[in-house]
Motif scaffolding. Structure first.
Motif, PDB file in Angstrom:
ATOM      1  N   ASN A 135       0.791  -1.233   0.000  1.00  0.00           N
ATOM      2  CA  ASN A 135       0.000   0.000   0.000  1.00  0.00           C
ATOM      3  C   ASN A 135       0.825   1.286   0.000  1.00  0.00           C
ATOM      4  O   ASN A 135       0.280   2.368   0.242  1.00  0.00           O
ATOM      5  CB  ASN A 135      -0.986   0.032   1.174  1.00  0.00           C
ATOM      6  CG  ASN A 135      -2.038  -1.051   1.054  1.00  0.00           C
ATOM      7  OD1 ASN A 135      -2.608  -1.252  -0.011  1.00  0.00           O
ATOM      8  ND2 ASN A 135      -2.283  -1.765   2.147  1.00  0.00           N
ATOM      9  N   THR A 136       2.119   1.179  -0.271  1.00  0.00           N
ATOM     10  CA  THR A 136       2.937   2.386  -0.391  1.00  0.00           C
ATOM     11  C   THR A 136       2.862   2.916  -1.821  1.00  0.00           C
ATOM     12  O   THR A 136       2.463   2.212  -2.755  1.00  0.00           O
ATOM     13  CB  THR A 136       4.408   2.107  -0.049  1.00  0.00           C
ATOM     14  OG1 THR A 136       4.914   1.088  -0.929  1.00  0.00           O
ATOM     15  CG2 THR A 136       4.566   1.670   1.384  1.00  0.00           C
ATOM     16  N   ARG A 137       3.295   4.175  -1.978  1.00  0.00           N
ATOM     17  CA  ARG A 137       3.404   4.790  -3.299  1.00  0.00           C
ATOM     18  C   ARG A 137       4.880   4.830  -3.677  1.00  0.00           C
ATOM     19  O   ARG A 137       5.690   5.450  -2.968  1.00  0.00           O
ATOM     20  CB  ARG A 137       2.807   6.199  -3.297  1.00  0.00           C
ATOM     21  CG  ARG A 137       1.306   6.210  -3.058  1.00  0.00           C
ATOM     22  CD  ARG A 137       0.729   7.616  -3.181  1.00  0.00           C
ATOM     23  NE  ARG A 137      -0.710   7.617  -2.949  1.00  0.00           N
ATOM     24  CZ  ARG A 137      -1.609   7.351  -3.900  1.00  0.00           C
ATOM     25  NH1 ARG A 137      -1.212   7.074  -5.127  1.00  0.00           N
ATOM     26  NH2 ARG A 137      -2.905   7.379  -3.613  1.00  0.00           N
ATOM     27  N   GLY A 158       2.359  -5.388  -3.291  1.00  0.00           N
ATOM     28  CA  GLY A 158       1.205  -4.564  -2.975  1.00  0.00           C
ATOM     29  C   GLY A 158       1.421  -3.075  -3.060  1.00  0.00           C
ATOM     30  O   GLY A 158       0.579  -2.288  -2.611  1.00  0.00           O
ATOM     31  N   HIS A 160       1.826   0.629  -4.983  1.00  0.00           N
ATOM     32  CA  HIS A 160       1.226   1.353  -6.102  1.00  0.00           C
ATOM     33  C   HIS A 160       2.362   2.120  -6.788  1.00  0.00           C
ATOM     34  O   HIS A 160       2.926   3.048  -6.204  1.00  0.00           O
ATOM     35  CB  HIS A 160       0.152   2.312  -5.613  1.00  0.00           C
ATOM     36  CG  HIS A 160      -0.900   1.647  -4.771  1.00  0.00           C
ATOM     37  ND1 HIS A 160      -1.886   0.843  -5.314  1.00  0.00           N
ATOM     38  CD2 HIS A 160      -1.088   1.635  -3.422  1.00  0.00           C
ATOM     39  CE1 HIS A 160      -2.654   0.387  -4.347  1.00  0.00           C
ATOM     40  NE2 HIS A 160      -2.194   0.845  -3.185  1.00  0.00           N
TER      41      HIS A 160
END
Length: 312
Positions: A135-137, A158, A160
């Motif tokens: 869920n990190t960018r 997971g 992005h």
């Protein structure tokens, strides 16, 4: 055709290469041992012959570099003769460099470097919370072969992933979005991880400076597996010391080798490796170079456009 090979190919890689020119005569040696006579006799050279040896290459038609970069072969003085085809090895290093830089990033995020220090000191220490890529960018500067490999690794965990390159074009697997370099400073504040695989150019030298790091998100990670001259090293150290960056992983520096008295060695939460992410340490690199060179030998004989041809 006489083909001079300067790379440490094993038998299987030699077979791949020779299949590209079945009627050619192949001579295998090393960059250290190659003679002017061998260079003069060569119609094609496979391997990055030192530029100062090129004057001996009087019959050369193709110089196939073993590197993705070609800075030392194109300059105003015209290192490579105009009638010689120059090709690089873009596409050979994606797996090797991306895996190396990915491992460095995870080592920082999981505090593994500190635990290794504790092991050597015989200390049983809990270093506290760690972070994850889920869920990190992740912002990848340079979305070519290496960047795309790196994006797939991060995406699998997971993350992005957004890529940056000169032109948007098709969005490769692993990326959720592709933007242009003009949007860099709009994207830096939201990125948890900023990764660069950019080549050296007038536009990239010194790009990662105080303005760059000030624009980054508080506590982000910075990774550089491209070229050392991207980074203003004093500004990187300052960003680490201020904890603006949670950590940084670099495989490239300026200069190289990095002097023993460089302050980079002692910067907090900085993981340095000595420009070894690529080279030939992972077997797939030489496999890939052999295949690229074989393809170009076929194209050369047929008078067809070459893969990875560089204008010079």
């Amino acid at each position: 055709m006489n083909v001079l090979v300067l790379l440490p190919f094993h038998d299987g890689q030699r077979a791949t290469l020779e299949a590209g020119a079945p009627d050619a005569e192949f001579v295998y040696t090393t960059k250290a041992d190659v003679t002017d006579e061998q260079i003069e006799a060569a119609d094609a050279i496979i391997g990055s012959l030192a530029p100062d040896r090129l004057p001996a290459a009087r019959n050369l038609k193709l110089l196939q570099l073993n590197s993705a970069g070609y800075d030392n072969y194109v300059n105003p003085a015209g290192t490579v003769p105009a009638d010689v085809k120059l090709t690089c090895a873009v596409g050979a290093y994606g797996q090797a460099v991306s895996e190396h830089m990915f491992a460095m990033l995870l080592a920082l995020m999981k505090r593994l470097i500190g635990y290794r220090d504790d092991q050597r000191a015989h200390e049983w220490t809990d270093r506290g919370p760690v972070t994850t890529l889920a869920n990190t960018r992740v912002l990848v500067l340079g979305a070519g072969d290496i960047g795309a490999h790196f994006a797939r690794l991060c995406s699998a965990m997971g993350a992005h992933v957004c890529g940056l390159r000169r032109h948007v074009g098709e969005v490769p697997e692993g990326f959720e979005a592709m933007r242009t370099m003009d949007e860099l400073f709009d994207l830096l504040p939201d990125a948890d991880v900023v990764v660069s695989f950019l080549p050296s150019s007038d536009a990239t030298r010194g790009l990662a400076d105080k303005k760059f790091f000030d624009a980054c998100k508080q506590g982000c990670y910075f990774v550089n597996g491209g070229r050392g001259d991207l980074v203003v090293q004093d500004d990187l150290i300052a960003a680490l010391e201020s904890t603006k960056l949670a950590g940084a992983a670099i495989d490239v520096t300026t200069p190289e080798p990095l002097p023993a008295d460089s302050p980079l060695w002692d910067a907090p939460n900085l993981f340095i490796t000595p420009h070894v992410a690529g080279q030939f340490h992972l077997y797939t690199v030489l496999d890939n170079i052999a295949a690229i060179a074989a393809e170009n030998l076929r194209h050369l004989a047929a008078g067809e456009p070459l893969r990875n041809e560089v204008a010079h």
